[in-house]
Design a protein around this motif. Structure first.
Motif, PDB file in Angstrom:
ATOM      1  N   ALA A  45       0.662  -1.204  -0.058  1.00 20.42           N
ATOM      2  CA  ALA A  45      -0.075  -0.050   0.072  1.00 20.42           C
ATOM      3  C   ALA A  45       1.012   1.211   0.052  1.00 20.42           C
ATOM      4  N   LEU A  46       1.965   1.472   0.736  1.00 19.59           N
ATOM      5  CA  LEU A  46       2.725   2.406   0.827  1.00 19.59           C
ATOM      6  C   LEU A  46       3.567   2.560  -0.585  1.00 19.59           C
ATOM      7  N   ALA A  47       3.950   1.515  -1.142  1.00 18.38           N
ATOM      8  CA  ALA A  47       4.615   1.472  -2.302  1.00 18.38           C
ATOM      9  C   ALA A  47       4.007   2.208  -3.586  1.00 18.38           C
ATOM     10  N   VAL A  48       2.438   1.850  -3.495  1.00 19.19           N
ATOM     11  CA  VAL A  48       1.558   2.490  -4.517  1.00 19.19           C
ATOM     12  C   VAL A  48       1.041   3.821  -4.051  1.00 19.19           C
ATOM     13  N   SER A  53       1.734   9.515  -5.650  1.00 15.52           N
ATOM     14  CA  SER A  53       2.310  10.945  -5.381  1.00 15.52           C
ATOM     15  C   SER A  53       2.817  11.718  -6.294  1.00 15.52           C
ATOM     16  N   TRP A  54       3.723  10.772  -7.417  1.00  9.82           N
ATOM     17  CA  TRP A  54       4.235  11.373  -8.366  1.00  9.82           C
ATOM     18  C   TRP A  54       3.273  11.984  -9.586  1.00  9.82           C
ATOM     19  N   LEU A  55       2.082  11.682  -9.524  1.00  7.62           N
ATOM     20  CA  LEU A  55       1.056  11.836 -10.406  1.00  7.62           C
ATOM     21  C   LEU A  55      -0.004  12.826  -9.661  1.00  7.62           C
ATOM     22  N   ALA A  56      -0.358  12.833  -8.510  1.00  9.19           N
ATOM     23  CA  ALA A  56      -1.071  13.587  -7.862  1.00  9.19           C
ATOM     24  C   ALA A  56      -0.730  13.829  -6.379  1.00  9.19           C
ATOM     25  N   PRO A  57      -1.165  15.179  -5.926  1.00  9.69           N
ATOM     26  CA  PRO A  57      -0.785  15.311  -4.437  1.00  9.69           C
ATOM     27  C   PRO A  57      -1.478  14.274  -3.468  1.00  9.69           C
ATOM     28  N   ILE A  58      -1.013  14.022  -2.608  1.00  9.15           N
ATOM     29  CA  ILE A  58      -1.636  13.005  -1.626  1.00  9.15           C
ATOM     30  C   ILE A  58      -2.269  13.926  -0.586  1.00  9.15           C
ATOM     31  N   PRO A  59      -3.706  13.817  -0.107  1.00 11.87           N
ATOM     32  CA  PRO A  59      -4.319  14.719   0.919  1.00 11.87           C
ATOM     33  C   PRO A  59      -3.733  14.434   2.409  1.00 11.87           C
ATOM     34  N   ILE A  60      -3.639  15.273   3.105  1.00 10.27           N
ATOM     35  CA  ILE A  60      -3.093  15.105   4.528  1.00 10.27           C
ATOM     36  C   ILE A  60      -4.203  15.037   5.559  1.00 10.27           C
ATOM     37  N   PRO A  61      -4.247  13.646   5.870  1.00  9.02           N
ATOM     38  CA  PRO A  61      -5.335  13.402   6.905  1.00  9.02           C
ATOM     39  C   PRO A  61      -5.413  14.062   8.137  1.00  9.02           C
ATOM     40  N   GLY A  62      -6.604  14.650   8.573  1.00 13.17           N
ATOM     41  CA  GLY A  62      -6.719  15.557   9.839  1.00 13.17           C
ATOM     42  C   GLY A  62      -7.109  14.615  10.790  1.00 13.17           C
ATOM     43  N   ALA A  63      -7.627  15.278  11.992  1.00 16.17           N
ATOM     44  CA  ALA A  63      -7.968  14.497  13.047  1.00 16.17           C
ATOM     45  C   ALA A  63      -9.100  13.526  12.897  1.00 16.17           C
ATOM     46  N   THR A  64     -10.019  14.043  12.199  1.00 16.70           N
ATOM     47  CA  THR A  64     -11.396  13.567  11.918  1.00 16.70           C
ATOM     48  C   THR A  64     -11.132  12.250  10.990  1.00 16.70           C
ATOM     49  N   LEU A 171     -14.113  10.144   3.387  1.00 16.65           N
ATOM     50  CA  LEU A 171     -14.976  11.350   2.999  1.00 16.65           C
ATOM     51  C   LEU A 171     -14.598  12.445   3.778  1.00 16.65           C
ATOM     52  N   ALA A 172     -13.715  12.310   4.980  1.00 16.92           N
ATOM     53  CA  ALA A 172     -13.400  13.353   5.681  1.00 16.92           C
ATOM     54  C   ALA A 172     -12.036  14.023   5.180  1.00 16.92           C
ATOM     55  N   LEU A 173     -11.393  13.338   4.285  1.00 17.32           N
ATOM     56  CA  LEU A 173     -10.175  14.061   3.736  1.00 17.32           C
ATOM     57  C   LEU A 173     -10.338  15.177   3.018  1.00 17.32           C
ATOM     58  N   PRO A 174      -9.766  16.250   3.126  1.00 15.35           N
ATOM     59  CA  PRO A 174      -9.849  17.809   2.401  1.00 15.35           C
ATOM     60  C   PRO A 174      -9.908  17.593   1.097  1.00 15.35           C
ATOM     61  N   ASP A 175      -9.129  16.850   0.395  1.00 14.88           N
ATOM     62  CA  ASP A 175      -9.244  16.901  -1.223  1.00 14.88           C
ATOM     63  C   ASP A 175      -8.849  15.573  -1.727  1.00 14.88           C
ATOM     64  N   GLY A 176      -8.518  15.471  -3.206  1.00 15.66           N
ATOM     65  CA  GLY A 176      -7.902  14.254  -3.984  1.00 15.66           C
ATOM     66  C   GLY A 176      -9.080  13.498  -4.611  1.00 15.66           C
ATOM     67  N   SER A 177      -8.605  12.919  -5.755  1.00 15.28           N
ATOM     68  CA  SER A 177      -9.643  12.049  -6.162  1.00 15.28           C
ATOM     69  C   SER A 177     -10.363  10.842  -5.331  1.00 15.28           C
ATOM     70  N   GLN A 178     -11.261  10.064  -5.945  1.00 21.74           N
ATOM     71  CA  GLN A 178     -11.963   9.170  -5.040  1.00 21.74           C
ATOM     72  C   GLN A 178     -10.604   7.922  -4.890  1.00 21.74           C
ATOM     73  N   PHE A 179      -9.773   7.844  -6.011  1.00 18.67           N
ATOM     74  CA  PHE A 179      -8.798   6.639  -5.884  1.00 18.67           C
ATOM     75  C   PHE A 179      -7.660   7.217  -5.033  1.00 18.67           C
TER      76      PHE A 179
END
Length: 291
Positions: A45-48, A53-64, A171-179
């Motif tokens: 999972a980490l490798a993928v 991350s080279w193709l799209a920014p990874i959303p930063i998870p918050g406390a929620t 759903l609680a992530l701030p941004d990013g595509s569904q994938f």
């Protein structure tokens, strides 16, 4: 329509993972074989995630999002524990059947926790499919012990709570595509579960840790298949309600029965045929309502 494809891929990959884990249980124990899916699934999972991350920014998870993911990961671990306890109490068929009541729990909790619309038509489709699973199981319910039934129902409820937790985290992530959202929560969830599994084995079952290291090749295969299946489960959760995903996944039950009849010449009992019909009806009904 994409959630239908992701769910079918996830269900197929999960079957392969179960087969890979089955051979490990006799050698390293149930707890060790269960932990393999987390410990060896995390690196994939980490490798993928790094590659993505080279193709799209990874959303930063918050406390929620972290809270939802922790709920999902811990609920899945406890659900597996209740399932194993039910099976240990001579209730293998009962435990398996009752754990499949998960979609009903998902629908109800999803409505309360995530404000997802339910409706009588959708609930009717879910209940119909789950009733079919209970018939297909072929379990002699007259011999069902109260403890096995309670453990089986607890497992189904906690598996449902787990899926709700993971969908809530996505759903609680701030941004990013569904994938990307699904991939991010998958990596975070597996990290939480790996820490808990390693701590538990180090405390209560150190021989299992040695067994996991000894059988690392088969463990690696089970982990890879598990991570692949989970990614598509999570992607499905990102696209539609978890209840829709898990109900559609029940279609694998009549498929397995048909394969058993074709390959192993195992004839289905009349009530199992009725059960397969109910599952097919329930899934078709759900798709008609959901699409």
């Amino acid at each position: 329509m994409l959630w239908i494809v992701t769910t079918l891929i996830a269900a197929t990959a999960q079957t392969g993972r179960n087969a890979a884990q089955a051979g490990l249980t006799a050698r390293i124990g149930t707890a060790g074989a269960t932990a393999v899916r987390f410990i060896f699934g995390l690196p994939f999972a980490l490798a993928v995630l790094v590659a993505a991350s080279w193709l799209a920014p990874i959303p930063i998870p918050g406390a929620t999002s972290l809270g939802w993911a922790a709920m999902g990961g811990l609920s899945q671990i406890f659900a597996t524990g209740f399932l194993l306890m039910a099976m240990a109490g001579r209730g293998f068929g009962i435990a398996t059947a009752l754990s499949k009541t998960e979609p009903v729990t998902l629908a109800l909790i999803g409505t309360l926790a995530l404000s997802e619309p339910l409706g009588w038509a959708r609930l009717g489709a879910i209940v119909t499919a789950v009733a079919g699973v209970l018939l297909v199981s072929g379990t002699d319910w007259s011999r069902a012990g109260l403890r096995s039934v309670a453990h089986g129902l607890a497992a189904g409820a906690l598996f449902g709570l787990s899926a709700i937790g993971f969908r809530g985290a996505i759903l609680a992530l701030p941004d990013g595509s569904q994938f990307i959202r699904a991939l991010t929560i998958l990596a975070m969830g597996l990290a939480i579960q790996t820490c808990v599994a390693l701590a538990w084995l180090a405390w209560r079952d150190r021989p299992a840790l040695s067994g996991i290291a000894r059988d690392w090749r088969q463990s690696l295969a089970a982990g890879a298949l598990g991570a692949f299946a989970s990614l598509f489960w999570f992607w499905g959760f990102a696209l539609t309600s978890a209840a829709n995903v898990r109900t559609l996944a029940l279609i694998e039950v009549p498929f397995a029965q048909l394969v058993s009849g074709r390959i192993f010449r195992q004839r289905a009992a009349p009530r199992q045929l009725v059960g397969m019909a109910l599952i097919t009806l329930g899934v078709g009904w759900l798709l008609a309502v959901a699409i």
